[in-house]
Design an enzyme around this catalytic site. Structure first.
Site, PDB file in Angstrom:
ATOM      1  N   GLN A 111       3.188   9.937   0.657  1.00  0.00           N
ATOM      2  CA  GLN A 111       4.470   9.246   0.796  1.00  0.00           C
ATOM      3  C   GLN A 111       5.396   9.483  -0.399  1.00  0.00           C
ATOM      4  OE1 GLN A 111       2.375   5.390   2.050  1.00  0.00           O
ATOM      5  NE2 GLN A 111       4.411   5.218   2.983  1.00  0.00           N
ATOM      6  N   GLY A 116       0.837  -1.191   0.000  1.00  0.00           N
ATOM      7  CA  GLY A 116       0.000   0.000   0.000  1.00  0.00           C
ATOM      8  C   GLY A 116       0.871   1.240   0.000  1.00  0.00           C
ATOM      9  N   CYS A 149       6.047  -0.070   7.128  1.00  0.00           N
ATOM     10  CA  CYS A 149       5.712   1.093   6.313  1.00  0.00           C
ATOM     11  C   CYS A 149       6.908   1.451   5.447  1.00  0.00           C
ATOM     12  CB  CYS A 149       5.347   2.267   7.223  1.00  0.00           C
ATOM     13  SG  CYS A 149       4.883   3.770   6.352  1.00  0.00           S
ATOM     14  N   LEU A 150       6.644   1.755   4.195  1.00  0.00           N
ATOM     15  CA  LEU A 150       7.727   2.139   3.290  1.00  0.00           C
ATOM     16  C   LEU A 150       8.393   3.443   3.726  1.00  0.00           C
ATOM     17  CD1 LEU A 150       6.045   1.210  -0.109  1.00  0.00           C
ATOM     18  CD2 LEU A 150       7.742  -0.109   1.184  1.00  0.00           C
ATOM     19  N   HIS A 183      -4.256   1.817   7.769  1.00  0.00           N
ATOM     20  CA  HIS A 183      -2.864   2.284   7.820  1.00  0.00           C
ATOM     21  C   HIS A 183      -2.651   3.393   6.788  1.00  0.00           C
ATOM     22  CE1 HIS A 183       1.646   1.534   7.949  1.00  0.00           C
ATOM     23  NE2 HIS A 183       1.504   2.170   6.802  1.00  0.00           N
ATOM     24  N   GLU A 184      -3.081   3.139   5.558  1.00  0.00           N
ATOM     25  CA  GLU A 184      -2.882   4.130   4.495  1.00  0.00           C
ATOM     26  C   GLU A 184      -3.731   5.377   4.728  1.00  0.00           C
ATOM     27  OE1 GLU A 184      -0.372   3.835   2.650  1.00  0.00           O
ATOM     28  OE2 GLU A 184       0.003   1.722   3.050  1.00  0.00           O
ATOM     29  N   HIS A 231      -2.105   7.855   6.901  1.00  0.00           N
ATOM     30  CA  HIS A 231      -1.164   8.733   6.197  1.00  0.00           C
ATOM     31  C   HIS A 231      -1.863   9.997   5.699  1.00  0.00           C
ATOM     32  CE1 HIS A 231       2.602   6.550   6.061  1.00  0.00           C
ATOM     33  NE2 HIS A 231       1.991   5.448   5.668  1.00  0.00           N
TER      34      HIS A 231
END
Length: 173
Positions: free
Chosen positions: A55, A50, A98-99, A140-141, A144
């Site tokens: 991001q 995701g 997380c990226l 989660h996304e 962000h």
């Protein structure tokens, strides 16, 4: 399509952007689809499951996701202006990564089911129920989009440990 740089918490300017609240999108346009295509390519390259637009430095309310397992056909999903309409009272813990917080994973508790509304790649409004990994990932996304990282759900000690680990990994790279 292009691979974009993923912002990370160990860079002060990146962190400031990641903490921004993303703005709603007026409409799904060709320009927005190009952003979503870039995001998807970036996510696959990372690799991840995701990615929120913020991001990659675009603080707009857009998410891409693909929960297909290794060996399965790709199953890209696009979420424009997603909103949670309802969430279950029962929680589930899931080890998240997380990226933007590379090389760190920790358990976060979230509602086990959510009902969400969003626009898809074609600009159509969709209402859908999410559970399991889908529920975890979309929440989660969506965090962000509010300037919240998964480590913000952790205790201060665990959050500090995460930041130290990310910085140490970057220095070693």
């Amino acid at each position: 399509m292009a691979i974009r740089r993923i912002l990370t918490v160990d860079n002060a300017a990146d962190l400031a952007t990641l903490k921004k609240i993303s703005t709603p999108v007026e409409a799904v346009t060709d320009e927005l689809r190009a952003l979503m295509d870039d995001m998807l390519e970036t996510m696959y390259d990372a690799p991840g499951i995701g990615l929120a637009a913020v991001q990659v430095g675009e603080p707009v309310r857009v998410i891409v996701m693909d929960l297909a397992r290794e060996g399965e056909d790709k199953a890209p999903r696009y979420f424009v202006n997603p909103e949670i309409l309802a969430s279950s009272e029962d929680l589930q813990g899931y080890e998240e990564g997380c990226l933007s917080v590379p090389e760190y994973y920790d358990e976060v508790e979230r509602p086990s089911k959510v009902t969400l509304r969003y626009m898809n790649y074609q600009g159509e409004t969709v209402v859908e129920e999410a559970e399991g990994l889908f529920a975890v990932c979309i929440q989660h996304e969506m965090d962000h989009l509010e300037g919240v990282l998964f480590i913000d759900h952790l205790s201060r000690l665990r959050r500090d440990r995460a930041m130290a680990k990310v910085k140490k990994a970057r220095r070693a790279a």
